[in-house]
Design a protein around this motif. Structure first.
Motif, PDB file in Angstrom:
ATOM      1  N   GLN A  21       0.210  -0.865   0.197  1.00 42.38           N
ATOM      2  CA  GLN A  21       0.062   0.446   0.034  1.00 42.38           C
ATOM      3  C   GLN A  21       0.946   1.149   0.174  1.00 42.38           C
ATOM      4  O   GLN A  21       0.180   2.511  -0.795  1.00 42.38           O
ATOM      5  CB  GLN A  21      -1.185   0.605   1.456  1.00 42.38           C
ATOM      6  CG  GLN A  21      -2.708  -0.724   1.680  1.00 42.38           C
ATOM      7  CD  GLN A  21      -1.839  -2.472   1.957  1.00 42.38           C
ATOM      8  OE1 GLN A  21      -0.279  -2.908   1.964  1.00 42.38           O
ATOM      9  NE2 GLN A  21      -2.356  -3.097   2.394  1.00 42.38           N
ATOM     10  N   LYS A  22       2.417   1.310   0.363  1.00 41.09           N
ATOM     11  CA  LYS A  22       3.055   2.341   1.062  1.00 41.09           C
ATOM     12  C   LYS A  22       3.847   2.655  -0.821  1.00 41.09           C
ATOM     13  O   LYS A  22       4.961   4.201  -0.289  1.00 41.09           O
ATOM     14  CB  LYS A  22       4.183   2.310   1.831  1.00 41.09           C
ATOM     15  CG  LYS A  22       2.737   2.447   3.649  1.00 41.09           C
ATOM     16  CD  LYS A  22       3.236   2.206   4.462  1.00 41.09           C
ATOM     17  CE  LYS A  22       2.803   2.504   5.389  1.00 41.09           C
ATOM     18  NZ  LYS A  22       2.871   3.129   6.524  1.00 41.09           N
ATOM     19  N   ILE A  23       3.897   1.440  -1.515  1.00 36.90           N
ATOM     20  CA  ILE A  23       4.353   1.832  -2.304  1.00 36.90           C
ATOM     21  C   ILE A  23       4.372   2.540  -3.883  1.00 36.90           C
ATOM     22  O   ILE A  23       2.493   2.241  -3.910  1.00 36.90           O
ATOM     23  CB  ILE A  23       4.553  -0.446  -3.045  1.00 36.90           C
ATOM     24  CG1 ILE A  23       5.934  -0.359  -2.519  1.00 36.90           C
ATOM     25  CG2 ILE A  23       6.200   0.492  -4.752  1.00 36.90           C
ATOM     26  CD1 ILE A  23       6.261  -1.525  -2.886  1.00 36.90           C
ATOM     27  N   THR A  24       5.054   3.165  -4.443  1.00 38.60           N
ATOM     28  CA  THR A  24       4.089   4.478  -5.368  1.00 38.60           C
ATOM     29  C   THR A  24       4.867   4.232  -6.821  1.00 38.60           C
ATOM     30  O   THR A  24       6.162   3.862  -6.870  1.00 38.60           O
ATOM     31  CB  THR A  24       4.246   5.934  -5.150  1.00 38.60           C
ATOM     32  OG1 THR A  24       6.069   6.612  -4.836  1.00 38.60           O
ATOM     33  CG2 THR A  24       3.674   5.971  -3.425  1.00 38.60           C
ATOM     34  N   VAL A  25       4.129   4.068  -7.689  1.00 40.23           N
ATOM     35  CA  VAL A  25       4.538   4.379  -9.101  1.00 40.23           C
ATOM     36  C   VAL A  25       5.704   4.856  -8.880  1.00 40.23           C
ATOM     37  O   VAL A  25       6.922   4.910  -9.913  1.00 40.23           O
ATOM     38  CB  VAL A  25       3.053   4.564 -10.260  1.00 40.23           C
ATOM     39  CG1 VAL A  25       4.071   5.127 -11.534  1.00 40.23           C
ATOM     40  CG2 VAL A  25       2.296   4.078 -10.012  1.00 40.23           C
ATOM     41  N   THR A  26       6.101   6.219  -8.623  1.00 42.73           N
ATOM     42  CA  THR A  26       7.090   7.215  -8.343  1.00 42.73           C
ATOM     43  C   THR A  26       8.203   6.682  -7.736  1.00 42.73           C
ATOM     44  O   THR A  26       9.155   6.900  -9.066  1.00 42.73           O
ATOM     45  CB  THR A  26       6.427   8.871  -7.677  1.00 42.73           C
ATOM     46  OG1 THR A  26       5.796   9.363  -8.632  1.00 42.73           O
ATOM     47  CG2 THR A  26       7.705   9.825  -7.677  1.00 42.73           C
ATOM     48  N   GLU A  27       8.291   6.092  -7.203  1.00 45.77           N
ATOM     49  CA  GLU A  27       9.269   4.608  -6.567  1.00 45.77           C
ATOM     50  C   GLU A  27       9.678   3.832  -7.529  1.00 45.77           C
ATOM     51  O   GLU A  27      10.849   3.735  -8.188  1.00 45.77           O
ATOM     52  CB  GLU A  27       9.452   4.313  -4.802  1.00 45.77           C
ATOM     53  CG  GLU A  27       8.367   4.956  -3.841  1.00 45.77           C
ATOM     54  CD  GLU A  27       8.416   5.054  -2.541  1.00 45.77           C
ATOM     55  OE1 GLU A  27       9.083   4.736  -1.208  1.00 45.77           O
ATOM     56  OE2 GLU A  27       7.007   3.936  -2.815  1.00 45.77           O
ATOM     57  N   ARG A  36       7.940   8.125 -16.195  1.00 41.90           N
ATOM     58  CA  ARG A  36       6.748   7.799 -15.672  1.00 41.90           C
ATOM     59  C   ARG A  36       6.200   7.191 -16.660  1.00 41.90           C
ATOM     60  O   ARG A  36       5.100   5.761 -17.015  1.00 41.90           O
ATOM     61  CB  ARG A  36       5.764   8.649 -14.590  1.00 41.90           C
ATOM     62  CG  ARG A  36       6.137   8.925 -13.440  1.00 41.90           C
ATOM     63  CD  ARG A  36       5.267  10.206 -12.637  1.00 41.90           C
ATOM     64  NE  ARG A  36       4.247   9.777 -12.684  1.00 41.90           N
ATOM     65  CZ  ARG A  36       3.339   9.328 -11.839  1.00 41.90           C
ATOM     66  NH1 ARG A  36       3.844   8.534 -10.623  1.00 41.90           N
ATOM     67  NH2 ARG A  36       2.290   9.283 -11.413  1.00 41.90           N
ATOM     68  N   ASP A  45      -0.717   0.012 -13.810  1.00 35.81           N
ATOM     69  CA  ASP A  45      -1.068   0.427 -12.469  1.00 35.81           C
ATOM     70  C   ASP A  45       0.404  -0.071 -11.610  1.00 35.81           C
ATOM     71  O   ASP A  45       0.383  -1.438 -12.372  1.00 35.81           O
ATOM     72  CB  ASP A  45      -1.891   0.751 -11.700  1.00 35.81           C
ATOM     73  CG  ASP A  45      -2.527  -0.003 -11.860  1.00 35.81           C
ATOM     74  OD1 ASP A  45      -2.982  -0.934 -12.055  1.00 35.81           O
ATOM     75  OD2 ASP A  45      -4.323  -0.180 -11.326  1.00 35.81           O
ATOM     76  N   LYS A  46       0.678  -0.366 -10.012  1.00 32.52           N
ATOM     77  CA  LYS A  46       0.990  -1.062  -9.547  1.00 32.52           C
ATOM     78  C   LYS A  46       0.517  -2.627  -9.648  1.00 32.52           C
ATOM     79  O   LYS A  46       0.804  -3.633  -9.415  1.00 32.52           O
ATOM     80  CB  LYS A  46       1.649  -0.720  -8.346  1.00 32.52           C
ATOM     81  CG  LYS A  46       1.062  -0.331  -7.359  1.00 32.52           C
ATOM     82  CD  LYS A  46       1.478   0.287  -6.084  1.00 32.52           C
ATOM     83  CE  LYS A  46       0.102   0.067  -5.004  1.00 32.52           C
ATOM     84  NZ  LYS A  46       1.229   0.833  -3.384  1.00 32.52           N
TER      85      LYS A  46
END
Length: 186
Positions: A21-27, A36, A45-46
């Motif tokens: 839940q805390k992983i972002t596409v940016t990361e 991106r 999406d992830k």
């Protein structure tokens, strides 16, 4: 290594560091050293990355096995067949446990991804057999996919207390009645 593989590898690494839940596409992009735009050229999406990983780990090997077996042979070898679903997850135990444990009861992404992948696989396996037809076939495929997804989630969450062989045998005991009752149609 292509962009898709780089994103998948980096996603796996991030899952080992923090909850899904805390992983972002940016990361993911930053870790992969890709833009991106490149991410969105490859994935929506992830969740789609997770779908690709599950497909590679579990579905593709089973799909390959299906090309070698008839529906009847798949049924006759269901215990072994089910083991082959669990073995890749068991072999990558740490990744799947890091993914699942923070999700259970909070986020149904894993169950959704697995259900979708296995429903499509089940429809392929059932093919044009007379196990069921039309809408009924879709419901049968969904039933077994969703039960398998929940079963898998519990197994992973609980620390994989059964071996893949034991789990395959247990699942076969629980679901074999359907295939036995319908084996005349295969």
């Amino acid at each position: 290594m292509g962009a898709r593989e780089a994103f998948e590898r980096c996603f796996r690494e991030l899952v080992m560091e923090k909850p899904y839940q805390k992983i972002t596409v940016t990361e993911i992009c930053r870790k992969a050293h890709l833009s991106r735009k490149t991410f969105y050229d490859n994935f929506q999406d992830k969740e789609e990355i997770l779908q690709a990983i599950f497909e590679d780990d579990v579905v593709k090997p089973v799909r390959t096995m299906n090309t070698l077996l008839s529906v009847r042979q798949s049924r006759d070898l269901q215990g072994i067949y089910m083991q082959n679903v669990y073995v890749p997850i068991y072999e990558d135990k740490e990744f799947y446990q890091k993914l699942i444990r923070p999700m259970k009861g909070v986020d149904d992404t894993f169950v959704r991804v697995v259900t979708h992948s296995l429903e499509q696989l089940n429809l392929e396996i059932m093919g044009d057999s007379e196990i069921s037809s039309g809408l009924e076939r879709e419901y049968v495929a969904y039933y077994f996919a969703s039960s398998q997804a929940m079963f898998m989630q519990k197994w992973i969450f609980d620390g994989m207390l059964f071996t893949p062989q034991e789990l395959g045998t247990l699942y076969e005991k629980m679901t074999g009645f359907y295939w036995l009752d319908n084996s005349k149609d295969i």
